[in-house]
Design an enzyme around this catalytic site. Structure first.
Site, PDB file in Angstrom:
ATOM      1  N   ASP A  78       0.852  -1.194   0.000  1.00 16.04           N
ATOM      2  CA  ASP A  78       0.000   0.000   0.000  1.00 16.04           C
ATOM      3  C   ASP A  78       0.894   1.253   0.000  1.00 16.04           C
ATOM      4  OD1 ASP A  78      -2.454   1.324   0.126  1.00 16.04           O
ATOM      5  OD2 ASP A  78      -2.432   1.415   2.320  1.00 16.04           O
ATOM      6  N   HIS A 174      -8.263   9.937   3.401  1.00  9.84           N
ATOM      7  CA  HIS A 174      -7.751   8.984   4.394  1.00  9.84           C
ATOM      8  C   HIS A 174      -8.038   9.476   5.819  1.00  9.84           C
ATOM      9  CE1 HIS A 174      -4.978   8.139   0.917  1.00  9.84           C
ATOM     10  NE2 HIS A 174      -5.223   6.896   1.286  1.00  9.84           N
ATOM     11  N   GLY A 175      -8.423   8.557   6.677  1.00 14.64           N
ATOM     12  CA  GLY A 175      -8.601   8.899   8.094  1.00 14.64           C
ATOM     13  C   GLY A 175      -9.965   9.505   8.376  1.00 14.64           C
ATOM     14  N   ASN A 224     -10.197   0.469   0.146  1.00 13.52           N
ATOM     15  CA  ASN A 224      -9.178   0.403   1.203  1.00 13.52           C
ATOM     16  C   ASN A 224      -9.753   0.851   2.535  1.00 13.52           C
ATOM     17  OD1 ASN A 224      -7.545  -0.139  -0.982  1.00 13.52           O
ATOM     18  ND2 ASN A 224      -5.922   1.253  -0.338  1.00 13.52           N
ATOM     19  N   THR A 227      -8.772   3.108   9.176  1.00 12.47           N
ATOM     20  CA  THR A 227      -9.216   3.778  10.408  1.00 12.47           C
ATOM     21  C   THR A 227     -10.399   3.076  11.073  1.00 12.47           C
ATOM     22  OG1 THR A 227      -8.506   5.817   9.349  1.00 12.47           O
ATOM     23  CG2 THR A 227      -9.860   6.048  11.319  1.00 12.47           C
TER      24      THR A 227
END
Ligand code: 13P
Length: 292
Positions: A78, A174-175, A224, A227
Protein backbone atom coordinates in the site's frame (compact mmCIF):
# COMPACT_ATOMS: atom_id res chain seq x y z
CA UNK A 1 -3.96 -18.82 -1.60
CA UNK A 2 -2.10 -15.65 -2.50
CA UNK A 3 -2.80 -14.66 -6.09
CA UNK A 4 -2.15 -11.56 -8.22
CA UNK A 5 -4.54 -8.77 -7.26
CA UNK A 6 -5.79 -8.09 -10.77
CA UNK A 7 -7.46 -11.54 -10.83
CA UNK A 8 -9.55 -10.65 -7.75
CA UNK A 9 -10.39 -7.17 -9.00
CA UNK A 10 -11.35 -8.24 -12.49
CA UNK A 11 -13.87 -10.70 -11.06
CA UNK A 12 -15.24 -7.95 -8.79
CA UNK A 13 -15.54 -5.54 -11.73
CA UNK A 14 -17.27 -8.15 -13.88
CA UNK A 15 -19.75 -9.10 -11.16
CA UNK A 16 -20.44 -5.69 -9.60
CA UNK A 17 -18.99 -6.05 -6.10
CA UNK A 18 -15.88 -4.71 -4.36
CA UNK A 19 -13.06 -6.47 -2.55
CA UNK A 20 -12.20 -5.09 0.90
CA UNK A 21 -8.54 -4.15 1.31
CA UNK A 22 -7.76 -3.86 5.03
CA UNK A 23 -4.43 -2.47 6.17
CA UNK A 24 -2.88 -5.44 8.00
CA UNK A 25 0.17 -4.88 10.18
CA UNK A 26 0.88 -7.82 12.49
CA UNK A 27 0.11 -11.50 13.19
CA UNK A 28 -3.30 -10.76 14.70
CA UNK A 29 -4.64 -8.63 11.85
CA UNK A 30 -3.24 -10.94 9.16
CA UNK A 31 -4.83 -14.01 10.73
CA UNK A 32 -8.09 -12.10 11.35
CA UNK A 33 -8.26 -11.13 7.65
CA UNK A 34 -7.76 -14.77 6.58
CA UNK A 35 -10.38 -15.93 9.11
CA UNK A 36 -12.91 -13.36 7.86
CA UNK A 37 -12.25 -14.48 4.29
CA UNK A 38 -12.76 -18.11 5.24
CA UNK A 39 -15.91 -17.59 7.32
CA UNK A 40 -17.60 -15.42 4.70
CA UNK A 41 -16.09 -17.13 1.64
CA UNK A 42 -14.87 -13.71 0.59
CA UNK A 43 -11.78 -12.66 -1.33
CA UNK A 44 -9.59 -10.13 0.48
CA UNK A 45 -6.67 -7.86 -0.37
CA UNK A 46 -4.07 -7.70 2.41
CA UNK A 47 -2.73 -4.16 2.15
CA UNK A 48 0.64 -3.69 3.85
CA UNK A 49 1.95 -0.16 4.32
CA UNK A 50 5.78 0.03 4.21
CA UNK A 51 5.96 1.35 7.80
CA UNK A 52 4.64 -1.98 9.05
CA UNK A 53 7.49 -4.09 7.69
CA UNK A 54 7.36 -5.52 4.19
CA UNK A 55 9.52 -8.61 4.86
CA UNK A 56 8.00 -9.32 8.29
CA UNK A 57 4.41 -9.14 7.05
CA UNK A 58 5.20 -11.24 3.96
CA UNK A 59 6.55 -14.03 6.20
CA UNK A 60 3.43 -13.97 8.40
CA UNK A 61 1.19 -14.00 5.33
CA UNK A 62 3.04 -17.04 3.96
CA UNK A 63 2.39 -18.86 7.24
CA UNK A 64 -1.36 -18.16 7.27
CA UNK A 65 -1.73 -18.76 3.54
CA UNK A 66 -0.92 -22.41 4.28
CA UNK A 67 -3.35 -22.52 7.19
CA UNK A 68 -6.21 -20.96 5.14
CA UNK A 69 -5.59 -22.32 1.61
CA UNK A 70 -9.22 -21.81 0.60
CA UNK A 71 -9.04 -18.02 0.93
CA UNK A 72 -8.34 -16.18 -2.32
CA UNK A 73 -6.19 -13.24 -1.22
CA UNK A 74 -3.73 -10.78 -2.69
CA UNK A 75 -0.75 -9.39 -0.79
CA UNK A 76 -0.48 -5.78 -1.90
CA UNK A 77 2.02 -3.07 -1.03
CA UNK A 78 0.00 0.00 0.00
CA UNK A 79 1.38 3.44 -0.96
CA UNK A 80 4.80 2.33 -2.15
CA UNK A 81 6.60 5.66 -2.40
CA UNK A 82 9.31 4.80 -4.92
CA UNK A 83 11.49 2.33 -6.77
CA UNK A 84 13.39 0.86 -3.81
CA UNK A 85 10.44 0.08 -1.56
CA UNK A 86 8.41 -1.38 -4.42
CA UNK A 87 11.26 -3.60 -5.62
CA UNK A 88 11.72 -4.75 -2.01
CA UNK A 89 8.06 -5.78 -1.90
CA UNK A 90 8.45 -7.72 -5.14
CA UNK A 91 11.52 -9.40 -3.66
CA UNK A 92 9.61 -10.17 -0.43
CA UNK A 93 6.95 -12.06 -2.39
CA UNK A 94 4.06 -9.59 -2.69
CA UNK A 95 1.54 -10.48 -5.40
CA UNK A 96 0.76 -6.84 -6.09
CA UNK A 97 2.41 -3.45 -5.57
CA UNK A 98 1.07 0.07 -5.41
CA UNK A 99 3.44 2.72 -6.67
CA UNK A 100 1.98 5.97 -5.41
CA UNK A 101 3.46 9.01 -7.19
CA UNK A 102 0.17 10.91 -7.08
CA UNK A 103 1.76 14.03 -5.61
CA UNK A 104 4.34 14.23 -8.44
CA UNK A 105 3.79 15.96 -11.77
CA UNK A 106 1.81 13.85 -14.29
CA UNK A 107 4.83 12.96 -16.48
CA UNK A 108 6.89 11.77 -13.50
CA UNK A 109 3.95 9.68 -12.22
CA UNK A 110 3.59 8.05 -15.67
CA UNK A 111 7.32 7.34 -16.02
CA UNK A 112 7.73 5.79 -12.57
CA UNK A 113 4.60 3.63 -12.79
CA UNK A 114 5.60 2.45 -16.26
CA UNK A 115 9.05 1.38 -15.05
CA UNK A 116 7.57 -0.56 -12.11
CA UNK A 117 4.89 -2.17 -14.30
CA UNK A 118 7.56 -3.51 -16.62
CA UNK A 119 9.42 -5.15 -13.73
CA UNK A 120 6.32 -6.39 -11.87
CA UNK A 121 4.64 -7.83 -14.95
CA UNK A 122 7.80 -9.75 -15.85
CA UNK A 123 7.26 -11.78 -12.67
CA UNK A 124 3.44 -11.91 -12.76
CA UNK A 125 2.76 -9.22 -10.12
CA UNK A 126 -0.08 -6.71 -10.40
CA UNK A 127 0.40 -2.94 -10.21
CA UNK A 128 -1.83 -0.30 -8.62
CA UNK A 129 -1.24 3.38 -9.37
CA UNK A 130 -2.96 6.58 -8.24
CA UNK A 131 -3.95 9.53 -10.39
CA UNK A 132 -5.31 12.67 -8.81
CA UNK A 133 -4.59 12.65 -5.08
CA UNK A 134 -6.57 11.23 -2.16
CA UNK A 135 -5.53 13.42 0.77
CA UNK A 136 -5.92 13.33 4.54
CA UNK A 137 -9.26 13.72 6.29
CA UNK A 138 -8.00 16.42 8.67
CA UNK A 139 -7.55 18.79 5.72
CA UNK A 140 -10.50 17.47 3.71
CA UNK A 141 -12.40 20.72 3.37
CA UNK A 142 -9.34 22.55 2.00
CA UNK A 143 -7.98 19.85 -0.32
CA UNK A 144 -10.93 17.78 -1.58
CA UNK A 145 -11.53 19.64 -4.84
CA UNK A 146 -7.94 20.30 -5.84
CA UNK A 147 -6.97 16.62 -5.96
CA UNK A 148 -9.78 15.08 -8.03
CA UNK A 149 -8.75 12.73 -10.86
CA UNK A 150 -8.91 14.44 -14.25
CA UNK A 151 -10.78 12.49 -16.87
CA UNK A 152 -8.60 13.72 -19.73
CA UNK A 153 -5.48 12.32 -18.01
CA UNK A 154 -6.88 8.98 -16.86
CA UNK A 155 -7.13 7.06 -20.13
CA UNK A 156 -3.69 8.03 -21.51
CA UNK A 157 -2.24 7.27 -18.05
CA UNK A 158 -3.47 3.68 -18.13
CA UNK A 159 -2.56 3.18 -21.78
CA UNK A 160 0.97 4.40 -21.25
CA UNK A 161 1.75 2.87 -17.84
CA UNK A 162 0.02 -0.51 -18.26
CA UNK A 163 -1.08 -0.39 -14.57
CA UNK A 164 -3.59 -3.13 -13.66
CA UNK A 165 -5.87 -0.95 -11.54
CA UNK A 166 -6.21 2.72 -10.76
CA UNK A 167 -6.83 4.48 -7.45
CA UNK A 168 -9.00 7.47 -8.26
CA UNK A 169 -9.64 10.63 -6.28
CA UNK A 170 -13.39 11.22 -6.41
CA UNK A 171 -13.96 12.87 -3.03
CA UNK A 172 -12.79 10.37 -0.40
CA UNK A 173 -10.03 11.00 2.09
CA UNK A 174 -7.75 8.98 4.39
CA UNK A 175 -8.60 8.90 8.09
CA UNK A 176 -11.30 10.91 9.85
CA UNK A 177 -13.10 13.44 7.62
CA UNK A 178 -13.13 17.06 8.65
CA UNK A 179 -16.59 17.86 7.32
CA UNK A 180 -18.99 15.69 5.33
CA UNK A 181 -17.67 13.31 2.65
CA UNK A 182 -18.91 14.43 -0.75
CA UNK A 183 -18.36 11.92 -3.54
CA UNK A 184 -18.39 13.05 -7.16
CA UNK A 185 -20.45 10.16 -8.55
CA UNK A 186 -20.71 11.74 -12.00
CA UNK A 187 -16.93 11.83 -12.30
CA UNK A 188 -16.66 8.27 -10.97
CA UNK A 189 -19.22 7.04 -13.47
CA UNK A 190 -17.42 8.48 -16.50
CA UNK A 191 -14.05 7.31 -15.23
CA UNK A 192 -15.43 3.78 -14.87
CA UNK A 193 -16.93 3.92 -18.35
CA UNK A 194 -13.70 5.06 -19.98
CA UNK A 195 -10.98 3.28 -18.04
CA UNK A 196 -10.65 -0.40 -18.92
CA UNK A 197 -9.00 -1.51 -15.63
CA UNK A 198 -10.66 -1.89 -12.19
CA UNK A 199 -10.91 1.26 -10.05
CA UNK A 200 -9.81 1.52 -6.41
CA UNK A 201 -11.23 3.75 -3.67
CA UNK A 202 -8.81 4.80 -0.94
CA UNK A 203 -10.07 6.23 2.33
CA UNK A 204 -13.07 3.95 2.81
CA UNK A 205 -13.42 4.72 6.53
CA UNK A 206 -16.06 7.22 7.59
CA UNK A 207 -17.30 7.56 4.00
CA UNK A 208 -20.71 6.13 4.89
CA UNK A 209 -22.38 2.88 3.87
CA UNK A 210 -24.60 4.47 1.24
CA UNK A 211 -21.74 6.34 -0.39
CA UNK A 212 -19.64 3.17 -0.49
CA UNK A 213 -22.39 1.04 -1.99
CA UNK A 214 -23.17 3.72 -4.55
CA UNK A 215 -19.45 3.92 -5.41
CA UNK A 216 -19.47 0.17 -6.09
CA UNK A 217 -22.52 0.56 -8.33
CA UNK A 218 -20.65 3.33 -10.18
CA UNK A 219 -17.59 1.16 -10.84
CA UNK A 220 -15.34 0.75 -7.76
CA UNK A 221 -13.84 -2.75 -7.39
CA UNK A 222 -11.56 -2.41 -4.33
CA UNK A 223 -12.06 -0.33 -1.18
CA UNK A 224 -9.18 0.40 1.20
CA UNK A 225 -9.93 0.39 4.92
CA UNK A 226 -7.81 1.27 7.89
CA UNK A 227 -9.22 3.78 10.41
CA UNK A 228 -12.63 2.14 10.93
CA UNK A 229 -11.07 -1.29 11.48
CA UNK A 230 -8.67 0.13 14.05
CA UNK A 231 -11.53 1.88 15.80
CA UNK A 232 -13.45 -1.41 15.87
CA UNK A 233 -10.45 -3.03 17.58
CA UNK A 234 -9.98 -0.21 20.07
CA UNK A 235 -13.70 -0.18 20.95
CA UNK A 236 -13.57 -3.93 21.66
CA UNK A 237 -10.53 -3.49 23.93
CA UNK A 238 -12.20 -0.61 25.80
CA UNK A 239 -15.36 -2.64 26.31
CA UNK A 240 -13.39 -5.60 27.64
CA UNK A 241 -11.40 -3.30 29.95
CA UNK A 242 -14.62 -1.77 31.29
CA UNK A 243 -15.93 -5.24 32.06
CA UNK A 244 -12.72 -5.97 33.99
CA UNK A 245 -11.49 -8.41 31.34
CA UNK A 246 -12.25 -11.41 33.48
CA UNK A 247 -12.56 -14.73 31.78
CA UNK A 248 -13.69 -17.78 33.69
CA UNK A 249 -11.50 -20.79 33.13
CA UNK A 250 -12.31 -24.36 34.00
CA UNK A 251 -9.89 -25.86 36.50
CA UNK A 252 -8.74 -29.48 36.67
CA UNK A 253 -12.02 -30.53 38.29
CA UNK A 254 -15.29 -29.40 36.73
CA UNK A 255 -16.34 -27.67 39.92
CA UNK A 256 -13.09 -25.75 40.14
CA UNK A 257 -13.46 -22.42 38.31
CA UNK A 258 -11.00 -19.58 38.44
CA UNK A 259 -10.98 -16.11 36.99
CA UNK A 260 -8.10 -15.49 34.61
CA UNK A 261 -6.08 -12.38 35.18
CA UNK A 262 -6.09 -9.83 32.40
CA UNK A 263 -2.96 -10.13 30.28
CA UNK A 264 -1.55 -8.64 27.10
CA UNK A 265 -2.47 -11.64 24.97
CA UNK A 266 -6.12 -11.08 25.93
CA UNK A 267 -5.89 -7.40 24.99
CA UNK A 268 -4.48 -8.23 21.54
CA UNK A 269 -7.07 -10.97 21.03
CA UNK A 270 -9.94 -8.60 21.90
CA UNK A 271 -8.53 -5.98 19.54
CA UNK A 272 -8.28 -8.48 16.69
CA UNK A 273 -11.85 -9.62 17.35
CA UNK A 274 -13.25 -6.09 17.09
CA UNK A 275 -11.10 -5.40 14.02
CA UNK A 276 -12.32 -8.59 12.32
CA UNK A 277 -15.98 -7.86 13.08
CA UNK A 278 -15.66 -4.49 11.35
CA UNK A 279 -13.93 -6.09 8.36
CA UNK A 280 -16.70 -8.69 8.08
CA UNK A 281 -19.29 -5.91 8.23
CA UNK A 282 -17.63 -4.25 5.25
CA UNK A 283 -17.22 -7.51 3.30
CA UNK A 284 -20.99 -7.98 3.56
CA UNK A 285 -21.64 -4.34 2.62
CA UNK A 286 -19.39 -4.64 -0.44
CA UNK A 287 -21.14 -7.79 -1.71
CA UNK A 288 -18.00 -9.95 -1.66
CA UNK A 289 -19.50 -12.77 0.45
CA UNK A 290 -19.72 -16.24 -1.17
CA UNK A 291 -17.49 -15.25 -4.07
CA UNK A 292 -14.82 -17.94 -3.48
P1 13P B 1 -8.97 4.89 5.79
O1 13P B 1 -8.11 4.89 7.01
O2 13P B 1 -9.67 6.20 5.59
O3 13P B 1 -9.90 3.73 5.74
O4 13P B 1 -8.00 4.78 4.51
C1 13P B 1 -7.27 3.60 4.29
C2 13P B 1 -6.53 3.65 3.02
O5 13P B 1 -6.98 4.21 2.05
C3 13P B 1 -5.23 2.95 2.96
O6 13P B 1 -4.63 3.05 1.71
Amino acid sequence: MIIPMHILLEDAKKNGYAVAAPNVFNRETIEAAFMAGKELKSPVVLDVHPVHGIYECAEIVRFYEKRYPEVAAALNLDHGSGYKVVVNAIHAGFSSVMIDRSTCPYRQNVDEVKEIAKIAHAVGISVEAELGHVGQGNEYEETRDSGLTRLEEALPFIEETDADCLAVAVGTSHGVYKGEPKIDFELLKVLAEQIPVPLVLHGGSGTGDENLQKSIRHGISKINLNTDLNEGGIAAIKEACDKGFTRILKGKNDDEMKAARMNLQMVFAEGAKGWKEKLEYYMKLFGSVNRI
